[in-house]
Design a protein around this motif. Structure first.
Motif, PDB file in Angstrom:
ATOM      1  N   TYR A  74       0.826  -1.202   0.000  1.00 11.91           N
ATOM      2  CA  TYR A  74       0.000   0.000   0.000  1.00 11.91           C
ATOM      3  C   TYR A  74       0.865   1.260   0.000  1.00 11.91           C
ATOM      4  O   TYR A  74       0.555   2.241  -0.669  1.00 11.91           O
ATOM      5  CB  TYR A  74      -0.926   0.004   1.214  1.00 11.91           C
ATOM      6  N   ARG A  75       1.961   1.223   0.734  1.00 14.02           N
ATOM      7  CA  ARG A  75       2.865   2.373   0.755  1.00 14.02           C
ATOM      8  C   ARG A  75       3.495   2.602  -0.621  1.00 14.02           C
ATOM      9  O   ARG A  75       3.679   3.741  -1.050  1.00 14.02           O
ATOM     10  CB  ARG A  75       3.945   2.163   1.816  1.00 14.02           C
ATOM     11  N   ASP A  76       3.828   1.509  -1.302  1.00 15.38           N
ATOM     12  CA  ASP A  76       4.345   1.638  -2.666  1.00 15.38           C
ATOM     13  C   ASP A  76       3.278   2.211  -3.594  1.00 15.38           C
ATOM     14  O   ASP A  76       3.564   3.055  -4.454  1.00 15.38           O
ATOM     15  CB  ASP A  76       4.804   0.280  -3.190  1.00 15.38           C
ATOM     16  N   TYR A  77       2.059   1.742  -3.409  1.00 11.60           N
ATOM     17  CA  TYR A  77       0.939   2.220  -4.228  1.00 11.60           C
ATOM     18  C   TYR A  77       0.708   3.707  -4.019  1.00 11.60           C
ATOM     19  O   TYR A  77       0.453   4.459  -4.961  1.00 11.60           O
ATOM     20  CB  TYR A  77      -0.312   1.421  -3.866  1.00 11.60           C
ATOM     21  N   MET A  78       0.810   4.156  -2.764  1.00  9.58           N
ATOM     22  CA  MET A  78       0.604   5.563  -2.440  1.00  9.58           C
ATOM     23  C   MET A  78       1.868   6.397  -2.609  1.00  9.58           C
ATOM     24  O   MET A  78       1.827   7.621  -2.551  1.00  9.58           O
ATOM     25  CB  MET A  78       0.113   5.692  -0.994  1.00  9.58           C
ATOM     26  N   GLU A  79       2.989   5.718  -2.788  1.00  8.15           N
ATOM     27  CA  GLU A  79       4.297   6.376  -2.881  1.00  8.15           C
ATOM     28  C   GLU A  79       4.559   7.240  -1.649  1.00  8.15           C
ATOM     29  O   GLU A  79       4.987   8.385  -1.745  1.00  8.15           O
ATOM     30  CB  GLU A  79       4.402   7.213  -4.160  1.00  8.15           C
ATOM     31  N   SER A  80       4.282   6.657  -0.490  1.00  9.97           N
ATOM     32  CA  SER A  80       4.474   7.374   0.773  1.00  9.97           C
ATOM     33  C   SER A  80       4.793   6.370   1.878  1.00  9.97           C
ATOM     34  O   SER A  80       4.213   5.286   1.932  1.00  9.97           O
ATOM     35  CB  SER A  80       3.217   8.157   1.151  1.00  9.97           C
ATOM     36  N   LYS A  81       5.727   6.735   2.752  1.00 11.28           N
ATOM     37  CA  LYS A  81       6.065   5.891   3.892  1.00 11.28           C
ATOM     38  C   LYS A  81       5.149   6.165   5.082  1.00 11.28           C
ATOM     39  O   LYS A  81       5.092   5.373   6.015  1.00 11.28           O
ATOM     40  CB  LYS A  81       7.522   6.124   4.301  1.00 11.28           C
ATOM     41  N   ASN A  82       4.473   7.292   5.055  1.00 11.13           N
ATOM     42  CA  ASN A  82       3.630   7.688   6.185  1.00 11.13           C
ATOM     43  C   ASN A  82       2.152   7.503   5.882  1.00 11.13           C
ATOM     44  O   ASN A  82       1.380   8.450   5.865  1.00 11.13           O
ATOM     45  CB  ASN A  82       3.919   9.147   6.564  1.00 11.13           C
ATOM     46  N   CYS A  83       1.773   6.283   5.586  1.00  9.24           N
ATOM     47  CA  CYS A  83       0.357   5.987   5.359  1.00  9.24           C
ATOM     48  C   CYS A  83       0.031   4.647   6.000  1.00  9.24           C
ATOM     49  O   CYS A  83       0.876   3.765   6.070  1.00  9.24           O
ATOM     50  CB  CYS A  83       0.014   5.991   3.874  1.00  9.24           C
ATOM     51  N   TYR A  84      -1.191   4.526   6.471  1.00  2.00           N
ATOM     52  CA  TYR A  84      -1.601   3.329   7.180  1.00  2.00           C
ATOM     53  C   TYR A  84      -2.977   2.896   6.681  1.00  2.00           C
ATOM     54  O   TYR A  84      -3.727   3.687   6.131  1.00  2.00           O
ATOM     55  CB  TYR A  84      -1.640   3.592   8.691  1.00  2.00           C
ATOM     56  N   MET A  85      -3.284   1.640   6.907  1.00  2.88           N
ATOM     57  CA  MET A  85      -4.572   1.120   6.475  1.00  2.88           C
ATOM     58  C   MET A  85      -5.074   0.114   7.492  1.00  2.88           C
ATOM     59  O   MET A  85      -4.297  -0.472   8.247  1.00  2.88           O
ATOM     60  CB  MET A  85      -4.473   0.498   5.079  1.00  2.88           C
TER      61      MET A  85
ATOM     62  N   CYS B 188     -10.538 -15.150   5.412  1.00  4.98           N
ATOM     63  CA  CYS B 188      -9.417 -14.261   5.099  1.00  4.98           C
ATOM     64  C   CYS B 188      -9.474 -12.960   5.893  1.00  4.98           C
ATOM     65  O   CYS B 188     -10.535 -12.505   6.294  1.00  4.98           O
ATOM     66  CB  CYS B 188      -9.427 -13.925   3.611  1.00  4.98           C
ATOM     67  N   ALA B 189      -8.294 -12.376   6.078  1.00  9.28           N
ATOM     68  CA  ALA B 189      -8.193 -11.016   6.584  1.00  9.28           C
ATOM     69  C   ALA B 189      -7.991 -10.112   5.366  1.00  9.28           C
ATOM     70  O   ALA B 189      -7.350 -10.509   4.393  1.00  9.28           O
ATOM     71  CB  ALA B 189      -7.028 -10.875   7.549  1.00  9.28           C
ATOM     72  N   VAL B 190      -8.543  -8.919   5.415  1.00  8.71           N
ATOM     73  CA  VAL B 190      -8.541  -8.045   4.239  1.00  8.71           C
ATOM     74  C   VAL B 190      -8.023  -6.656   4.595  1.00  8.71           C
ATOM     75  O   VAL B 190      -8.369  -6.101   5.637  1.00  8.71           O
ATOM     76  CB  VAL B 190      -9.968  -7.913   3.656  1.00  8.71           C
ATOM     77  N   LEU B 191      -7.171  -6.130   3.729  1.00 14.29           N
ATOM     78  CA  LEU B 191      -6.733  -4.743   3.818  1.00 14.29           C
ATOM     79  C   LEU B 191      -7.131  -4.087   2.508  1.00 14.29           C
ATOM     80  O   LEU B 191      -6.769  -4.574   1.434  1.00 14.29           O
ATOM     81  CB  LEU B 191      -5.218  -4.650   4.005  1.00 14.29           C
ATOM     82  N   VAL B 192      -7.901  -3.023   2.580  1.00 20.31           N
ATOM     83  CA  VAL B 192      -8.356  -2.375   1.353  1.00 20.31           C
ATOM     84  C   VAL B 192      -8.351  -0.868   1.535  1.00 20.31           C
ATOM     85  O   VAL B 192      -8.729  -0.351   2.587  1.00 20.31           O
ATOM     86  CB  VAL B 192      -9.773  -2.872   0.956  1.00 20.31           C
ATOM     87  N   ALA B 193      -7.896  -0.168   0.512  1.00 20.96           N
ATOM     88  CA  ALA B 193      -7.885   1.293   0.520  1.00 20.96           C
ATOM     89  C   ALA B 193      -7.844   1.769  -0.926  1.00 20.96           C
ATOM     90  O   ALA B 193      -6.925   1.413  -1.676  1.00 20.96           O
ATOM     91  CB  ALA B 193      -6.691   1.837   1.295  1.00 20.96           C
TER      92      ALA B 193
END
Length: 210
Positions: free
Chosen positions: A148-159, A168-173
């Motif tokens: 997700y950080r690569d997708y957002m091109e930012s190290k300071n993002c969380y989901m 399953c466990a899911v992470l979506v943003a």
């Protein structure tokens, strides 16, 4: 067929790509395209990463799938674009079982597409999650967040991670999705009972009555 995709999106899903798996078709990234949307997909059988890219000005066509070999994927994500190039896109040209990729540094890579059938990834994406605690591989969660950080091109993002108990466990943003398969193990589904048992255990009772 020609498709233009962002290198960051390729990198985001590459964290879930298999490495030297006997199921050779998993050592790849799948490009699924129907003219109006492209889905970039990778899975090693234990987790799944997807980025979808919409093409508002595109024209609908019959769905196609292309499997990019891992060697080509690694070449793409290692490409260093010129500083003035903020888009950092790669142009894919698919023809007769091969793909030609024009990279932002001016180079071109040509590779043979993997001749195989990619798994039906849609079957493992849950329509909803229960919220129950689940036993999952923490490194997979870390990779999902890094994707997700690569997708957002930012190290300071969380989901947020949504657990699904035995599912399953899911992470979506936004247009990024990561699915992590559960592992076998003992999971406490009732943390309140844990704290309650600690507070009302024999030692605590003795201290209270003393």
């Amino acid at each position: 067929m020609k498709i233009t995709l962002s290198i960051k999106d390729i990198k985001a899903v590459s964290h879930a790509m298999a490495n030297n798996d006997i199921r050779y078709y998993l050592n790849s990234i799948c490009i699924e395209h129907n003219g109006l949307q492209t889905r970039i997909i990778a899975t090693d059988g234990n987790r799944l990463h997807i980025v979808r890219v919409n093409h508002p000005e595109g024209e609908h066509c019959a769905p196609v799938q292309y499997l990019l070999p891992d060697t080509l994927v690694k070449t793409i994500i290692k490409c260093k674009a010129p500083k003035h190039d903020k888009r950092k896109e790669a142009v894919f040209t698919f023809s007769e079982g091969k793909v030609s990729v024009t990279l932002p540094d001016g180079t071109e890579s040509i590779a043979k597409l993997i001749d195989g059938r990619f798994p039906d990834y849609s079957r493992v994406i849950p329509q909803s999650v229960s919220g129950e605690y689940s036993c999952i591989n923490q490194s997979f969660v870390t990779d999902a967040l890094q994707g997700y950080r690569d997708y957002m091109e930012s190290k300071n993002c969380y989901m947020a991670l949504k657990h699904g108990g035995d599912s399953c466990a899911v992470l979506v943003a936004g247009d990024y999705l990561a699915v992590v398969m559960p592992m076998r193990g003992d999971v406490s589904n009732d943390p309140d009972s844990f704290w309650h048992s600690q507070l009302t255990g024999p030692e605590v009772k003795e201290q209270v009555t003393a």
